[in-house]
Write an enzyme that holds these catalytic residues in place. Sequence first.
Site, PDB file in Angstrom:
ATOM      1  N   GLU A 287     -13.360  -2.030   6.980  1.00 35.92           N
ATOM      2  CA  GLU A 287     -12.548  -1.004   6.321  1.00 35.92           C
ATOM      3  C   GLU A 287     -13.394  -0.134   5.384  1.00 35.92           C
ATOM      4  O   GLU A 287     -13.225   1.081   5.308  1.00 35.92           O
ATOM      5  CB  GLU A 287     -11.435  -1.688   5.516  1.00 35.92           C
ATOM      6  CG  GLU A 287     -10.485  -0.742   4.805  1.00 35.92           C
ATOM      7  CD  GLU A 287      -9.503  -1.478   3.903  1.00 35.92           C
ATOM      8  OE1 GLU A 287      -9.798  -2.610   3.462  1.00 35.92           O
ATOM      9  OE2 GLU A 287      -8.419  -0.915   3.622  1.00 35.92           O
TER      10      GLU A 287
ATOM     11  N   ASP B 124      -5.714   6.100  -2.998  1.00 38.09           N
ATOM     12  CA  ASP B 124      -5.094   5.107  -3.884  1.00 38.09           C
ATOM     13  C   ASP B 124      -5.491   5.130  -5.363  1.00 38.09           C
ATOM     14  O   ASP B 124      -4.849   5.762  -6.176  1.00 38.09           O
ATOM     15  CB  ASP B 124      -5.324   3.707  -3.302  1.00 38.09           C
ATOM     16  CG  ASP B 124      -4.686   3.539  -1.933  1.00 38.09           C
ATOM     17  OD1 ASP B 124      -4.329   4.561  -1.315  1.00 38.09           O
ATOM     18  OD2 ASP B 124      -4.521   2.399  -1.473  1.00 38.09           O
TER      19      ASP B 124
HETATM   20  C1  6A9 Z   1      -0.142  -3.491   2.094  1.00 35.45           C
HETATM   21  C2  6A9 Z   1      -0.326  -5.822   2.827  1.00 35.45           C
HETATM   22  C3  6A9 Z   1      -0.515  -8.661   5.033  1.00 35.45           C
HETATM   23  C4  6A9 Z   1      -5.297   1.821   2.257  1.00 35.45           C
HETATM   24  O1  6A9 Z   1      -5.531   2.269   6.353  1.00 35.45           O
HETATM   25  C5  6A9 Z   1      -4.259   2.284   5.838  1.00 35.45           C
HETATM   26  C6  6A9 Z   1      -4.283   2.588   4.358  1.00 35.45           C
HETATM   27  C7  6A9 Z   1      -4.900   3.967   4.131  1.00 35.45           C
HETATM   28  O2  6A9 Z   1      -4.040   4.955   4.607  1.00 35.45           O
HETATM   29  C8  6A9 Z   1      -5.168   4.233   2.678  1.00 35.45           C
HETATM   30  O3  6A9 Z   1      -5.836   5.461   2.543  1.00 35.45           O
HETATM   31  N1  6A9 Z   1      -5.026   1.543   3.663  1.00 35.45           N
HETATM   32  C9  6A9 Z   1      -5.997   3.133   2.065  1.00 35.45           C
HETATM   33  O4  6A9 Z   1      -6.218   3.377   0.717  1.00 35.45           O
HETATM   34  C10 6A9 Z   1      -4.413   0.198   3.826  1.00 35.45           C
HETATM   35  C11 6A9 Z   1      -3.069   0.102   3.182  1.00 35.45           C
HETATM   36  C12 6A9 Z   1      -2.403  -1.192   3.436  1.00 35.45           C
HETATM   37  C13 6A9 Z   1      -1.127  -1.301   2.673  1.00 35.45           C
HETATM   38  C14 6A9 Z   1      -0.289  -2.442   3.131  1.00 35.45           C
HETATM   39  C15 6A9 Z   1       0.577  -4.658   2.616  1.00 35.45           C
HETATM   40  C16 6A9 Z   1       0.063  -6.604   4.011  1.00 35.45           C
HETATM   41  O5  6A9 Z   1      -0.380  -7.924   3.860  1.00 35.45           O
END
Ligand code: 6A9
Length: 789
Positions: free
Chosen positions: A759, A525
């Site tokens: 996380e 990100d």
């Molecule tokens: C946003 C919010 C209820 C961010 O683990 C999943 C991803 C990874 O692939 C990525 O590398 N996470 C990491 O930087 C989480 C991403 C969540 C985005 C969704 C919506 C919902 O609110």
Amino acid sequence: FYALYMRSGLAKRVVTLHPSPPVLDANSSSAKVSPARFWGSYRPQVYFGMKTRSPRSIVTGMMWMRQFSDVDVNLRHTCEQGDRLQGYGWLMHDGITFGVQEIRDNDFTLTTEFVKRMGGDHGGDWTWRITAKQHSSAPQAPVISLMFYAAADTQGSLEAQVEERNRLASITGFSEELGNFKITFRKPVTGELSGAKYASYNYLQTKSPGLEKLTDIVKHSLNRRFVYSPPSGEKRHYIAVDTYKPPHHPNQQKPADTRKEGDFVVYQVTVQTPFQIEVLFESGSFHNRPNQLVGSIMTQELEKRKAEFDARFEKTFGLESKGFSQAHVKFGKAALSNMLGGMGYFYGQSVVQSVYNEYPLLYPEGALFTAVPSRSFFPRGFLWDEGFHQLLLSKWDPQVTREAIAHWIDLINIEGWIPREQILGDEARSKVPAEFVVQHNENANPPTLFLALQELIEQFSSNPEKVETQLTLPFLRRLFPRLKTWFEWYNTTQKGPRPNSYRWRGRDKDTNLFLNPKTLTSGLDDYPRASHPSAEERHVDLHCWMALSSGIMASIAQLLGEPHQDYELSHQVLSDNNLLNELHWSEQLRAFSDWGNHTQMVALQKEKVYVPPGQPRHQFPVARLVRSVLRPPKPQYVNALGYVSLFPFLLHILSPDSPKLEHILRDMRDSNKLWTPYGLRSLSKADKLYMQRNTEHDAPYWRGPIWININYLAVRALHHYSNTEGPYQEKATALYEELRTNIIDNVYRQYIETGYIWEQYSDSSGRGQGSHPFTGWSALTVLMMAEQY
Ligand code: 6A9
């Protein structure tokens, strides 16, 4: 006319599936072909629920609330961080036949267990057992309402069978995939051998306009008019499901969409702790069952499976023989189990867009059987997360890995693209803000599924006689045509400005709003990249992912007797350390780096808002933060030291005798740069953007915190270099021991202290942060404990 035709042809490509035969047969998940995996806890987004691996499954689940509490209505259903539970998650789960979950609410704990039993033609029976115990700190035994439900998703029917006025004794039902069935609700008891406890009963039978509405319907039906009057104790009003009237929307012209409607039946039982309740699902086609799976028979079955689970866990990961404490082993089991128990079966359509579409389009309907990063915050599939998930799950059950990969790869379109975030079905969509739903077909995500494939190949090569691993060959054969297109898609659409260089597409375009425009597609990100996104960029992490992928493509092709020379050649070229140095080694940073149109001299500053003299300030917009560029960008190395600079090491592309390895090991071990007592931080403490916000609303994410997926790759790489002849072998061995210990200790300590796996972890205190529970890639801690890479 021709131009128009061409345009619509191109516009359709993004929603046209790959033409080769799917990896999975159309009925591969059906009760007939895969009965043992038909029913499962495939609804990771709810605290407790089961469904079948079929598109419009009947779903079953449980909500609960505490009666007579200060809080008005504390209904629990979907996993929400806002519920502030002390902890919840599967402690044991074998992925197929049983699971044990513990849910710690404020002053009581619910243990939710299930056991399946095969028989008949529709995936067999199952029994749930819910055990409630008050906490020792609770002043008196709480009265709790459990609400068990079944809901139909556009097909099938459910009927409430009521006895004794308002006690729902059972639900009978029918659906395409289950045939006839019966769900029986047993009365609460104190313990297995004791008689029924005093309880109050309520039920609701209604229609639901969609599965995402179940919580609302129950909430809207609640009424305080009921009286709880135990034989010894005061009479009190309690809250229960009553009749349900849809909320009145005076402005709503359109009638409700009845096509999405389904039967919804809720059974509420209100009882004081301690208690135990069983719910029994019996399949109509299961004729000769020896007995009912309840009471002492259920206890025996549970005990048997727990013992089998324990033995298999030790055989697979060997934590006890490595000397880990019982508490550590329990933690390891919980991490694995919650990843297995967090697997979902989703069905629906992505919303996608290409440059040829004015508006987003609906992707073809599809199924996805996948693990999820986090049951509360992101209970859906993410492409690059899944490769990491399957590294762990493939050790436990390679069939799960084959099926998950097959589902993902079957979602590929004719171009070779797979949408990165899979938001399938109304239930999944209801959790995602609209601006995040649309997936763009120029956007990639690291092809980590190749890591999982590499593991399957290694399992096969090291044990080709084993029946289980032999299934990998036919699997790869069906996968191969799609895999070729997938690889080709990365190789062409993400290629960089110079030969054999690569560039992530889809960076943030609005550069003046962010300190550094994000690169969501890379998975990292807000990790700092070139300050001014341009076609000139080249990204070292993507280069390394391609080096890895081409190598695995070559191995697969060779295994299958397909031409593999081109992949082998790509792999050699991309792994050539001279090329890597030329494209990505920054002498100034003495580290690998991205290249692009870049300046370090940027800052977020308050925008000037012009307020005419004499006018009140508050009538003008609040000044927002915008980026000022204090020195213009020029083509150069980005020089941000952190996870991205480690990739040639992380993915074993660096030769063991490369002097660059010495620099990398030194930077890793430097506390002013990447080293912390809890794992490697994502961005050097010395970097200008270390722990900097990207906008006023956007806290640092990959700019300092410790992420376990990359730390896993680092530990695995250290293990690799410590086992490979070379001048830095000893250094790697020492770092391996230290880093591995730090990560395991911290993730474990945080779990014990907070009740969750997280996380990410703070690089200054080690504290867990971000979404939780997060038994996605953070559960790779188990592999580090087991030293299986
Ligand atoms: C946003 C919010 C209820 C961010 O683990 C999943 C991803 C990874 O692939 C990525 O590398 N996470 C990491 O930087 C989480 C991403 C969540 C985005 C969704 C919506 C919902 O609110």
